[in-house]
Design an enzyme around this catalytic site. Structure first.
Site, PDB file in Angstrom:
ATOM      1  N   ASP A   1       0.806  -1.223   0.000  1.00 37.36           N
ATOM      2  CA  ASP A   1       0.000   0.000   0.000  1.00 37.36           C
ATOM      3  C   ASP A   1       0.840   1.275   0.000  1.00 37.36           C
ATOM      4  O   ASP A   1       0.418   2.316   0.510  1.00 37.36           O
ATOM      5  CB  ASP A   1      -0.962   0.022   1.210  1.00 37.36           C
ATOM      6  CG  ASP A   1      -1.897  -1.173   1.195  1.00 37.36           C
ATOM      7  OD1 ASP A   1      -2.213  -1.660   0.105  1.00 37.36           O
ATOM      8  OD2 ASP A   1      -2.299  -1.609   2.292  1.00 37.36           O
TER       9      ASP A   1
ATOM     10  N   LYS B   1       1.873   2.221  -4.988  1.00 37.89           N
ATOM     11  CA  LYS B   1       2.444   1.676  -6.235  1.00 37.89           C
ATOM     12  C   LYS B   1       1.529   1.961  -7.427  1.00 37.89           C
ATOM     13  O   LYS B   1       1.988   2.336  -8.497  1.00 37.89           O
ATOM     14  CB  LYS B   1       2.657   0.154  -6.105  1.00 37.89           C
ATOM     15  CG  LYS B   1       3.630  -0.243  -5.013  1.00 37.89           C
ATOM     16  CD  LYS B   1       3.738  -1.750  -4.874  1.00 37.89           C
ATOM     17  CE  LYS B   1       2.488  -2.408  -4.337  1.00 37.89           C
ATOM     18  NZ  LYS B   1       2.109  -2.057  -2.961  1.00 37.89           N
TER      19      LYS B   1
ATOM     20  N   GLY C   1      -4.525  -4.320  -3.801  1.00 39.28           N
ATOM     21  CA  GLY C   1      -5.484  -3.271  -4.158  1.00 39.28           C
ATOM     22  C   GLY C   1      -4.671  -2.053  -4.524  1.00 39.28           C
ATOM     23  O   GLY C   1      -4.051  -1.441  -3.660  1.00 39.28           O
ATOM     24  N   HIS C   2      -4.598  -1.745  -5.808  1.00 43.06           N
ATOM     25  CA  HIS C   2      -3.775  -0.625  -6.286  1.00 43.06           C
ATOM     26  C   HIS C   2      -4.698   0.484  -6.758  1.00 43.06           C
ATOM     27  O   HIS C   2      -5.471   0.312  -7.698  1.00 43.06           O
ATOM     28  CB  HIS C   2      -2.858  -1.088  -7.432  1.00 43.06           C
ATOM     29  CG  HIS C   2      -1.870  -2.130  -7.004  1.00 43.06           C
ATOM     30  ND1 HIS C   2      -0.992  -2.747  -7.859  1.00 43.06           N
ATOM     31  CD2 HIS C   2      -1.604  -2.643  -5.770  1.00 43.06           C
ATOM     32  CE1 HIS C   2      -0.250  -3.593  -7.181  1.00 43.06           C
ATOM     33  NE2 HIS C   2      -0.599  -3.564  -5.920  1.00 43.06           N
TER      34      HIS C   2
ATOM     35  N   ARG D   1       2.116 -29.286  -6.640  1.00 45.28           N
ATOM     36  CA  ARG D   1       1.895 -29.862  -7.966  1.00 45.28           C
ATOM     37  C   ARG D   1       0.492 -30.407  -8.188  1.00 45.28           C
ATOM     38  O   ARG D   1       0.270 -31.318  -8.967  1.00 45.28           O
ATOM     39  CB  ARG D   1       2.949 -30.938  -8.275  1.00 45.28           C
ATOM     40  CG  ARG D   1       4.330 -30.307  -8.375  1.00 45.28           C
ATOM     41  CD  ARG D   1       5.426 -31.253  -8.060  1.00 45.28           C
ATOM     42  NE  ARG D   1       5.368 -31.657  -6.667  1.00 45.28           N
ATOM     43  CZ  ARG D   1       6.177 -32.557  -6.139  1.00 45.28           C
ATOM     44  NH1 ARG D   1       7.076 -33.153  -6.876  1.00 45.28           N
ATOM     45  NH2 ARG D   1       6.081 -32.861  -4.874  1.00 45.28           N
TER      46      ARG D   1
ATOM     47  N   GLN E   1       2.053  -6.036  -3.206  1.00 45.09           N
ATOM     48  CA  GLN E   1       2.499  -6.132  -1.804  1.00 45.09           C
ATOM     49  C   GLN E   1       3.793  -5.324  -1.615  1.00 45.09           C
ATOM     50  O   GLN E   1       4.000  -4.365  -2.332  1.00 45.09           O
ATOM     51  CB  GLN E   1       2.684  -7.596  -1.375  1.00 45.09           C
ATOM     52  CG  GLN E   1       1.382  -8.377  -1.223  1.00 45.09           C
ATOM     53  CD  GLN E   1       0.823  -8.900  -2.528  1.00 45.09           C
ATOM     54  OE1 GLN E   1       1.505  -9.556  -3.289  1.00 45.09           O
ATOM     55  NE2 GLN E   1      -0.452  -8.642  -2.803  1.00 45.09           N
TER      56      GLN E   1
ATOM     57  N   ALA F   1      -7.373  -0.959   0.644  1.00 48.76           N
ATOM     58  CA  ALA F   1      -8.069  -0.844  -0.640  1.00 48.76           C
ATOM     59  C   ALA F   1      -8.761  -2.160  -1.003  1.00 48.76           C
ATOM     60  O   ALA F   1      -9.645  -2.197  -1.849  1.00 48.76           O
ATOM     61  CB  ALA F   1      -7.079  -0.459  -1.742  1.00 48.76           C
ATOM     62  N   THR F   2      -8.387  -3.261  -0.347  1.00 46.03           N
ATOM     63  CA  THR F   2      -8.994  -4.563  -0.640  1.00 46.03           C
ATOM     64  C   THR F   2      -9.978  -4.963   0.448  1.00 46.03           C
ATOM     65  O   THR F   2     -11.094  -5.383   0.165  1.00 46.03           O
ATOM     66  CB  THR F   2      -7.887  -5.635  -0.783  1.00 46.03           C
ATOM     67  OG1 THR F   2      -7.077  -5.276  -1.903  1.00 46.03           O
ATOM     68  CG2 THR F   2      -8.465  -7.018  -1.025  1.00 46.03           C
TER      69      THR F   2
HETATM   70  P1  GDP Z   1      -0.722   0.351  -3.496  1.00 50.08           P
HETATM   71  O1  GDP Z   1      -1.320  -0.936  -3.055  1.00 50.08           O
HETATM   72  O2  GDP Z   1       0.742   0.431  -3.240  1.00 50.08           O
HETATM   73  O3  GDP Z   1      -1.047   0.683  -4.937  1.00 50.08           O
HETATM   74  O4  GDP Z   1      -1.394   1.486  -2.608  1.00 50.08           O
HETATM   75  P2  GDP Z   1      -2.956   1.622  -2.241  1.00 50.08           P
HETATM   76  O5  GDP Z   1      -3.684   2.065  -3.445  1.00 50.08           O
HETATM   77  O6  GDP Z   1      -3.444   0.401  -1.552  1.00 50.08           O
HETATM   78  O7  GDP Z   1      -2.893   2.740  -1.126  1.00 50.08           O
HETATM   79  C1  GDP Z   1      -2.366   4.001  -1.365  1.00 50.08           C
HETATM   80  C2  GDP Z   1      -3.450   5.041  -1.070  1.00 50.08           C
HETATM   81  O8  GDP Z   1      -2.870   6.307  -0.993  1.00 50.08           O
HETATM   82  C3  GDP Z   1      -4.500   5.140  -2.178  1.00 50.08           C
HETATM   83  O9  GDP Z   1      -5.720   5.481  -1.591  1.00 50.08           O
HETATM   84  C4  GDP Z   1      -3.987   6.287  -3.052  1.00 50.08           C
HETATM   85  O10 GDP Z   1      -5.032   6.953  -3.754  1.00 50.08           O
HETATM   86  C5  GDP Z   1      -3.384   7.183  -2.011  1.00 50.08           C
HETATM   87  N1  GDP Z   1      -2.226   7.980  -2.448  1.00 50.08           N
HETATM   88  C6  GDP Z   1      -1.210   7.617  -3.282  1.00 50.08           C
HETATM   89  N2  GDP Z   1      -0.275   8.590  -3.328  1.00 50.08           N
HETATM   90  C7  GDP Z   1      -0.712   9.569  -2.507  1.00 50.08           C
HETATM   91  C8  GDP Z   1      -0.145  10.832  -2.102  1.00 50.08           C
HETATM   92  O11 GDP Z   1       0.940  11.221  -2.495  1.00 50.08           O
HETATM   93  N3  GDP Z   1      -0.882  11.570  -1.215  1.00 50.08           N
HETATM   94  C9  GDP Z   1      -2.072  11.162  -0.738  1.00 50.08           C
HETATM   95  N4  GDP Z   1      -2.696  11.940   0.136  1.00 50.08           N
HETATM   96  N5  GDP Z   1      -2.637   9.985  -1.091  1.00 50.08           N
HETATM   97  C10 GDP Z   1      -1.942   9.198  -1.953  1.00 50.08           C
HETATM   98  P1  IMO Z   2      -0.871  -4.188  -2.227  1.00 49.20           P
HETATM   99  O1  IMO Z   2      -0.391  -4.765  -3.548  1.00 49.20           O
HETATM  100  C1  IMO Z   2      -1.007  -4.544   2.104  1.00 49.20           C
HETATM  101  C2  IMO Z   2      -1.007  -8.597   3.770  1.00 49.20           C
HETATM  102  C3  IMO Z   2      -2.258  -9.045   4.508  1.00 49.20           C
HETATM  103  C4  IMO Z   2      -1.645  -9.989   5.515  1.00 49.20           C
HETATM  104  C5  IMO Z   2      -0.517 -10.656   4.721  1.00 49.20           C
HETATM  105  C6  IMO Z   2      -0.887 -12.011   4.130  1.00 49.20           C
HETATM  106  O2  IMO Z   2      -2.153  -3.472  -2.303  1.00 49.20           O
HETATM  107  O3  IMO Z   2       0.237  -3.414  -1.589  1.00 49.20           O
HETATM  108  P2  IMO Z   2      -2.422 -12.764   2.092  1.00 49.20           P
HETATM  109  O4  IMO Z   2      -3.869 -12.522   1.816  1.00 49.20           O
HETATM  110  O5  IMO Z   2      -1.509 -12.264   1.040  1.00 49.20           O
HETATM  111  O6  IMO Z   2      -2.129 -14.188   2.449  1.00 49.20           O
HETATM  112  O7  IMO Z   2      -2.125 -11.914   3.425  1.00 49.20           O
HETATM  113  O8  IMO Z   2      -0.196  -9.756   3.673  1.00 49.20           O
HETATM  114  N1  IMO Z   2      -1.225  -8.114   2.390  1.00 49.20           N
HETATM  115  C7  IMO Z   2      -1.182  -6.827   2.038  1.00 49.20           C
HETATM  116  N2  IMO Z   2      -1.029  -5.705   2.777  1.00 49.20           N
HETATM  117  N3  IMO Z   2      -1.101  -4.439   0.766  1.00 49.20           N
HETATM  118  C8  IMO Z   2      -1.213  -5.550   0.001  1.00 49.20           C
HETATM  119  O9  IMO Z   2      -1.162  -5.520  -1.342  1.00 49.20           O
HETATM  120  C9  IMO Z   2      -1.310  -6.810   0.638  1.00 49.20           C
HETATM  121  N4  IMO Z   2      -1.460  -8.083   0.189  1.00 49.20           N
HETATM  122  C10 IMO Z   2      -1.389  -8.866   1.273  1.00 49.20           C
HETATM  123  O10 IMO Z   2      -2.913  -7.962   5.110  1.00 49.20           O
HETATM  124  O11 IMO Z   2      -1.048  -9.272   6.548  1.00 49.20           O
HETATM  125 MG    MG Z   3      -2.866  -1.623  -1.839  1.00 48.09          MG
END
Ligand code: GDP
Ligand code: IMO
Ligand code: MG
Length: 419
Positions: A12, A15, A39-40, A142, A221, A296-297
């Site tokens: 999170d 990315k 969740g991106h 497997r 992740q 986000a997920t």
């Molecule tokens: P990811 O999983 O790495 O793609 O990140 P997520 O989407 O799960 O979480 C990042 C959150 O921060 C999302 O709600 C984005 O819209 C938000 N976000 C990303 N960059 C920025 C930033 O520079 N400032 C703020 N305030 N929010 C941001």
């Molecule tokens: P993005 O790509 C944040 C965390 C879960 C849990 C651990 C194992 O959005 O950054 P799993 O379901 O993979 O077996 O869970 O990993 N986790 C994440 N935390 N962002 C994610 O993805 C994650 N994907 C898994 O919360 O602690």
């Molecule tokens: Mg995320």
């Protein structure tokens, strides 16, 4: 120029936003691991898009998005994601989305197993319960079902029958699970197969043909959720680090020039496991509210803490990071003082190296002054508050890696390019 974009913390990091920003300059975006535990988020012209399996480059017209063999796919969720994005006006077809024959399929028993394991075990991981871990387990055992198996009715029936022969009695006796119906699952998954078949191909050949184009590999992740290098056992079940780009796509013939690590200007974590710099009390609530730190997920509240340069130093090494994208700097606006962890001490000894058991580690903090100004509308590096620039310079100097992108808001345009 080819790039890999990976998370340097516990996921999170933002990315999705950085990948969307950078994908303007590339031809092909490739996801190489994870599944719909990811969740991106991308915010564009007031609309919020959350990508779980589809690469975050899909919003850009004329880009090709590839789901590599290292990804695990829940076909129901993928179909829903395609439909949802189409309704939001995104064009998706086999012309711009390709799925690897060799990626593995998440089955209903994987999701059930994910929940059962969490409920039975003393040491809970806090998984997303999407069936990710059990699907990777079957891959290694497997007995997994791949996309190429899913789209072949005979193979699907054979492999499903074989799996249920083992899983039905096992799940019933160990977990008290109800029976998985062969007929029902076969019917359901045959429907998914028909819908997804046109998207599936040998992505190795496909990427090889395109090898002269420019690529971006999209990590999911973060480094400390990596099954080898993360805070095991509180990790996910795949390798999230950049070297897995090649294994998870089968495309080692694409030379990666830039290894871009994404980190927030602070730290968050969802789920269980050590987090040495986690805030206690009010500050955590403040950052969670300002940064909208909810998953986000799964919509779970994210745990929040100070930036940890000791773990980032490790991330830089294991990902071979050449540059950093720093996100959410704006969330720190208005704080009087900002802390960051520079090293750790343990209960009995000072750690001189990265501590394997982060739970034992006590952070040693350094402080810098915060800034009062709002950074959200800044688009040029020299115009950032001096104290914000000082913080950025401290991070760069400590890690020995340049910060080339700074994100100051959720919108695509809220990015500062720094040379
Ligand atoms: P990811 O999983 O790495 O793609 O990140 P997520 O989407 O799960 O979480 C990042 C959150 O921060 C999302 O709600 C984005 O819209 C938000 N976000 C990303 N960059 C920025 C930033 O520079 N400032 C703020 N305030 N929010 C941001
Ligand atoms: P993005 O790509 C944040 C965390 C879960 C849990 C651990 C194992 O959005 O950054 P799993 O379901 O993979 O077996 O869970 O990993 N986790 C994440 N935390 N962002 C994610 O993805 C994650 N994907 C898994 O919360 O602690
Ligand atoms: Mg995320």
């Amino acid at each position: 120029m080819n790039s890999a974009v990976v998370g340097l913390q516990w996921g999170d990091e933002g990315k999705g936003k950085i990948i969307d920003y950078l994908s303007g300059d590339v031809d092909v975006v490739v996801r190489f691991q994870g599944g719909n535990n990811a969740g991106h988020t991308v915010v564009l012209e007031g609309k919020k898009y959350v990508f779980h399996i589809i690469p975050s480059g899909i919003l850009r017209k004329d880009k090709i998005c590839v789901i590599g063999n290292g990804v695990v796919i829940d076909p129901k969720i993928l179909i829903e994601e395609i439909d949802h994005l189409k309704k939001m006006g995104v064009s998706i077809s086999p012309k711009n989305l390709r799925i690897a024959f060799l990626s593995h399929v998440i089955m209903p028993y994987h999701r059930v197993m994910d929940s059962f394991r969490e409920s039975k075990r003393i040491q809970k991981i806090g998984t997303t319960k999407r069936g990710i871990g059990p699907c990777y387990v079957d891959k290694a055992s497997r007995c997994g079902i791949r996309m190429i198996d899913l789209i072949n009715p005979k193979v699907l029936a054979f492999k499903l029958k074989d799996n249920l022969k083992e899983k039905n009695p096992l799940y019933k006796n160990v977990y008290g699970s109800s029976h998985f119906s062969f007929k029902k699952i076969l019917e359901e998954y045959s429907r998914y197969a028909k819908i997804l078949k046109p998207y599936c191909c040998d992505t190795v050949d496909y990427l090889y043909e395109k090898r002269k184009k420019s690529f971006l590999f999209e990590g999911a992740q973060g480094t400390f959720l990596d099954v080898d290098f993360g805070t095991y056992p509180f990790v996910t079940s795949s390798n999230t680090v950049a070297p897995n780009c090649y294994l998870g796509s089968g495309a080692p013939f694409i030379k990666i020039d830039r290894f871009i690590g994404v980190t927030k200007a602070y730290t968050t974590r969802v789920g269980e496991g050590p987090f040495p710099t986690e805030f206690a009390g009010k500050l955590g609530e403040h950052i969670r509210a300002v940064g909208k730190e909810y998953g986000a997920t799964t919509a779970r509240p994210r745990r929040c803490g100070w930036l940890d340069l000791a773990i980032l130093d490790r991330s830089v090494k294991v990902n071979n990071i050449t540059e950093i994208a720093l996100t959410k700097l704006d969330v720190l606006d208005g704080l009087k003082e900002i802390r960051y962890c520079s090293s750790y001490t343990g209960a009995f000894k000072k750690y001189s190296k990265f501590p394997y058991d982060l739970g034992e580690a006590r952070p040693v903090y350094k402080k810098v002054d915060g800034w009062n100004e709002k950074t959200a509308d800044t688009r040029q590096y020299p115009k950032l508050p001096k104290l914000a620039k000082d913080y950025i310079t401290t991070i760069e100097k400590t890690l020995g890696v340049p910060i080339k992108l700074i994100s100051v808001g959720e919108n695509r345009k809220a990015v500062i390019k720094k040379s």
